[in-house]
Design an enzyme around this catalytic site. Structure first.
Site, PDB file in Angstrom:
ATOM      1  N   HIS A   1     -36.907 -22.796   2.752  1.00 15.21           N
ATOM      2  CA  HIS A   1     -35.442 -22.825   2.791  1.00 15.21           C
ATOM      3  C   HIS A   1     -34.796 -21.951   1.715  1.00 15.21           C
ATOM      4  O   HIS A   1     -33.581 -21.831   1.669  1.00 15.21           O
ATOM      5  CB  HIS A   1     -34.933 -24.264   2.651  1.00 15.21           C
TER       6      HIS A   1
HETATM    7  C1  UD1 Z   1     -29.970 -27.152  -1.386  1.00 15.03           C
HETATM    8  C2  UD1 Z   1     -30.217 -26.819  -2.853  1.00 15.03           C
HETATM    9  C3  UD1 Z   1     -31.669 -26.486  -3.083  1.00 15.03           C
HETATM   10  C4  UD1 Z   1     -32.579 -27.567  -2.520  1.00 15.03           C
HETATM   11  C5  UD1 Z   1     -32.240 -27.772  -1.059  1.00 15.03           C
HETATM   12  C6  UD1 Z   1     -33.115 -28.808  -0.405  1.00 15.03           C
HETATM   13  C7  UD1 Z   1     -28.368 -25.782  -4.054  1.00 15.03           C
HETATM   14  C8  UD1 Z   1     -27.879 -24.515  -4.643  1.00 15.03           C
HETATM   15  N1  UD1 Z   1     -29.460 -25.689  -3.295  1.00 15.03           N
HETATM   16  O1  UD1 Z   1     -30.187 -25.960  -0.651  1.00 15.03           O
HETATM   17  O2  UD1 Z   1     -31.912 -26.367  -4.458  1.00 15.03           O
HETATM   18  O3  UD1 Z   1     -33.922 -27.202  -2.684  1.00 15.03           O
HETATM   19  O4  UD1 Z   1     -30.858 -28.163  -0.982  1.00 15.03           O
HETATM   20  O5  UD1 Z   1     -32.856 -28.894   0.948  1.00 15.03           O
HETATM   21  O6  UD1 Z   1     -27.786 -26.811  -4.295  1.00 15.03           O
HETATM   22  N2  UD1 Z   1     -26.898 -27.652   6.295  1.00 15.03           N
HETATM   23  C9  UD1 Z   1     -26.831 -28.413   7.425  1.00 15.03           C
HETATM   24  N3  UD1 Z   1     -26.866 -29.773   7.267  1.00 15.03           N
HETATM   25  C10 UD1 Z   1     -26.967 -30.374   6.067  1.00 15.03           C
HETATM   26  C11 UD1 Z   1     -27.016 -29.564   4.920  1.00 15.03           C
HETATM   27  C12 UD1 Z   1     -26.987 -28.216   5.045  1.00 15.03           C
HETATM   28  O7  UD1 Z   1     -26.745 -27.930   8.536  1.00 15.03           O
HETATM   29  O8  UD1 Z   1     -27.004 -31.610   6.001  1.00 15.03           O
HETATM   30  C13 UD1 Z   1     -26.911 -26.186   6.440  1.00 15.03           C
HETATM   31  C14 UD1 Z   1     -25.529 -25.582   6.367  1.00 15.03           C
HETATM   32  O9  UD1 Z   1     -25.482 -24.499   7.237  1.00 15.03           O
HETATM   33  C15 UD1 Z   1     -25.441 -25.094   4.952  1.00 15.03           C
HETATM   34  C16 UD1 Z   1     -26.896 -24.689   4.676  1.00 15.03           C
HETATM   35  O10 UD1 Z   1     -27.676 -25.624   5.410  1.00 15.03           O
HETATM   36  O11 UD1 Z   1     -24.538 -24.079   4.768  1.00 15.03           O
HETATM   37  C17 UD1 Z   1     -27.280 -24.710   3.233  1.00 15.03           C
HETATM   38  O12 UD1 Z   1     -26.992 -25.978   2.640  1.00 15.03           O
HETATM   39  P1  UD1 Z   1     -26.707 -26.082   1.060  1.00 15.03           P
HETATM   40  O13 UD1 Z   1     -26.472 -27.475   0.664  1.00 15.03           O
HETATM   41  O14 UD1 Z   1     -25.677 -25.070   0.701  1.00 15.03           O
HETATM   42  O15 UD1 Z   1     -28.050 -25.540   0.405  1.00 15.03           O
HETATM   43  P2  UD1 Z   1     -29.575 -25.791   0.794  1.00 15.03           P
HETATM   44  O16 UD1 Z   1     -30.123 -24.523   1.339  1.00 15.03           O
HETATM   45  O17 UD1 Z   1     -29.757 -27.018   1.593  1.00 15.03           O
END
Ligand code: UD1
Length: 377
Positions: free
Chosen positions: A220
Site C-alpha cells: 500500500h
Molecule cells: C495509511 C497510513 C499508513 C498506514 C496505512 C495502513 C498515513 C500517512 N498513512 O495509509 O502509514 O500504513 O494507513 O493501511 O497516515 N481508503 C478507502 N477506505 C478506507 C481508507 C482509505 O477506500 O477505509 C482509500 C481512499 O481512497 C484513500 C486511500 O485509501 O484516499 C488512502 O487512505 P489514507 O488513509 O490516506 O492512507 P493509507 O494509504 O491507508
C-alpha cells in the site's frame, strides 16, 4: 482521590491492534490497583481516517474492542486536508473533555494531528512506538514520526535502536521508556483464536486436512502503488512467483483502486496470483502464520513475521524496523521485479533462519506502558 483522564487515539487500520492491548492493560490496572495509585479513566477516539468496514469495524470485532466513545469521521483527503481536519476536530474534543494525557500510536496522519492538537493545549502526549526511523523523508510516515516524537512527553519504544534515534534528535533520556512491542501483545493474545479461522478453506488453499504451500502479499506504500510503472513491475514479479506457488494478495483499497485505474487488472489476475478484498485481523493472522513466504511493504508485518518465523521480503529500499532484519526473518528487496523474484525463489528453496525474538516482544509491552503512566503526576 482525583482520577486521571486519558484519551487514546486510533485512526487507521494499523492503530487498532496497538490501542487494544493498552486498553486492556488500563482495565486490568484499574481493577487491581491499590493504595495511593490513581485510577486512569480512558476514552477511545476514532478519527475516522479509515472508514471502510473491512479497514476498521471488523478490527474492533476481532480485537474485542468496544465501539469508540467519540468518532471524528474525518475520512480521506490530501495529507493537509486529512491532517487539518483531525487537528480541528480533535482540538474540540480536548477542549471539551480536558484529558490529563493523550496517547497516540504509530505513525499515521491521525497520530501527528492529535499529538499536535493536544500539545498546543498543554496536554501531555504519550507516543507508543516512538523513535522508529527509516531516514527517508519522502515517506509521509517518517515526517509523522519525527514531529510526533518532538512534541511527546512520554516516548514508548519497541527497541534500543529507537532509543538511540531519539537521543540523537535531542530528546531527554528521562522521557524515553523502552517497553517492547504492543503489536506483538496483540499477536500473541490472538494467535490461538486466529488458528480457528477458516480462511484457508474459503480461499481454496486447504483440501480437507492438507494445506497448500502459498505466499501472502500486502502492498500500500505510495512509492509502490501510486506509480503505474512500479506497480506494473511488482505485479509482473508476483505473477512469476505465482507460477511456483499460489500467491494471495489481500489488496488495500488504495492499491485496488490503482490496479483498476492503471488498467492492470489482467496483470493482477495471473494463474497463481489472486487478489482478494482486505481481510479481518484474525483471518489475516491465520493466513500469514501458515504461509511459506510473505511479501510486503507494511511496517507491522515485518514485525509480525519476525515473531511468527515466516520469511518476509520487504518491497522497500529501507526500513524503520532494522531489528526485524538483524533479529528476525526480514530481507529488504526493493521494488525491482528481477530482484523480487530472485529473492522469493531463494527464500522458497532455502528458507530464512529463525532467530530469537527481540527483547520485550513478549506480550507485556502494554503492561509496562501502564506501569509508567500510573506514576504520572
Ligand atoms: C495509511 C497510513 C499508513 C498506514 C496505512 C495502513 C498515513 C500517512 N498513512 O495509509 O502509514 O500504513 O494507513 O493501511 O497516515 N481508503 C478507502 N477506505 C478506507 C481508507 C482509505 O477506500 O477505509 C482509500 C481512499 O481512497 C484513500 C486511500 O485509501 O484516499 C488512502 O487512505 P489514507 O488513509 O490516506 O492512507 P493509507 O494509504 O491507508
Amino acid at each position: 482521590m482525583t482520577r486521571h483522564k486519558v484519551i487514546l487515539v486510533a485512526g487507521a487500520r494499523p492503530n487498532f491492534m496497538k490501542v487494544a492491548p493498552v486498553m486492556r492493560a488500563l482495565d486490568e490496572y484499574n481493577r487491581t490497583r491499590r493504595g495511593k495509585t490513581r485510577p486512569l479513566d480512558y476514552l477511545l477516539v476514532h478519527t475516522g481516517q479509515h472508514y471502510d468496514a473491512s479497514m476498521s469495524q471488523i478490527f474492533f470485532e476481532d480485537l474485542g474492542l468496544p465501539a469508540p466513545d467519540i468518532h471524528l469521521g474525518v475520512g480521506s483527503g490530501t495529507h493537509a486536508e486529512q491532517t487539518g481536519k483531525v487537528l480541528i476536530e480533535f482540538e474540540k474534543v480536548c477542549l471539551r473533555e480536558k484529558p490529563d494525557l493523550v496517547v497516540v500510536v504509530g505513525d499515521v496522519n491521525s497520530t501527528l494531528a492529535c499529538a499536535l492538537a493536544a500539545t498546543k493545549l498543554a496536554i501531555p502526549v504519550a507516543h507508543v512506538e516512538a523513535g522508529l526511523r527509516s531516514f527517508d523523508r519522502s515517506m509521509p510516515e517518517e515526517i509523522n514520526r519525527i514531529l510526533t516524537d518532538q512534541i511527546s512527553d512520554y516516548l514508548f519504544t519497541t527497541c534500543r535502536d529507537a532509543d538511540r534515534n531519539l537521543v540523537r534528535e535531542g530528546i531527554p533520556k528521562r522521557k524515553i521508556h523502552f517497553v517492547g512491542n504492543v503489536m506483538v501483545d496483540s499477536l500473541l493474545s490472538h494467535i490461538h483464536l486466529a488458528a480457528k479461522s477458516d480462511i484457508l478453506e474459503r480461499l481454496g488453499l486447504k483440501d480437507q486436512e492438507t494445506p497448500e504451500k502459498y505466499a501472502v502479499v500486502t502492498l500500500h506504500r505510495p512509492s509502490n502503488v501510486d506509480d503505474r510503472k512500479a506497480l506494473k513491475g511488482i505485479l509482473r514479479a508476483l505473477g512469476r512467483i505465482g507460477r511456483k506457488i499460489p500467491v494471495v494478495f489481500p489488496a488495500h483499497p488504495r492499491t485496488a483502486k490503482h490496479i483498476e485505474e492503471f488498467g492492470l487488472k489482467t496483470k493482477a489476475s495471473g494463474e497463481g496470483l489472486r487478489i482478494v478484498a482486505p481481510l479481518s485481523y484474525l483471518d489475516f493472522l491465520c493466513l500469514m502464520s501458515k504461509a511459506v513466504l510473505v511479501l510486503t511493504d507494511s511496517g507491522g508485518i515485518q514485525e509480525e513475521t519476525t515473531i511468527l518465523g515466516i520469511p518476509c521480503l520487504t518491497l522497500r529500499e529501507n526500513t524503520e524496523r532494522p531489528i526485524t532484519i538483524r533479529k528476525g526473518t526480514n530481507v529488504l528487496v526493493g521494488s525491482d521485479p528481477k530482484r523480487i523474484v530472485a529473492a522469493a525463489y531463494r527464500a522458497l528453496e532455502k528458507g530464512i533462519r529463525r532467530k530469537k525474538p527481540p527483547r520485550y516482544w513478549d506480550g507485556m509491552a502494554a503492561e509496562r506502558i501502564v506501569r509508567v503512566l500510573a506514576k504520572m503526576e
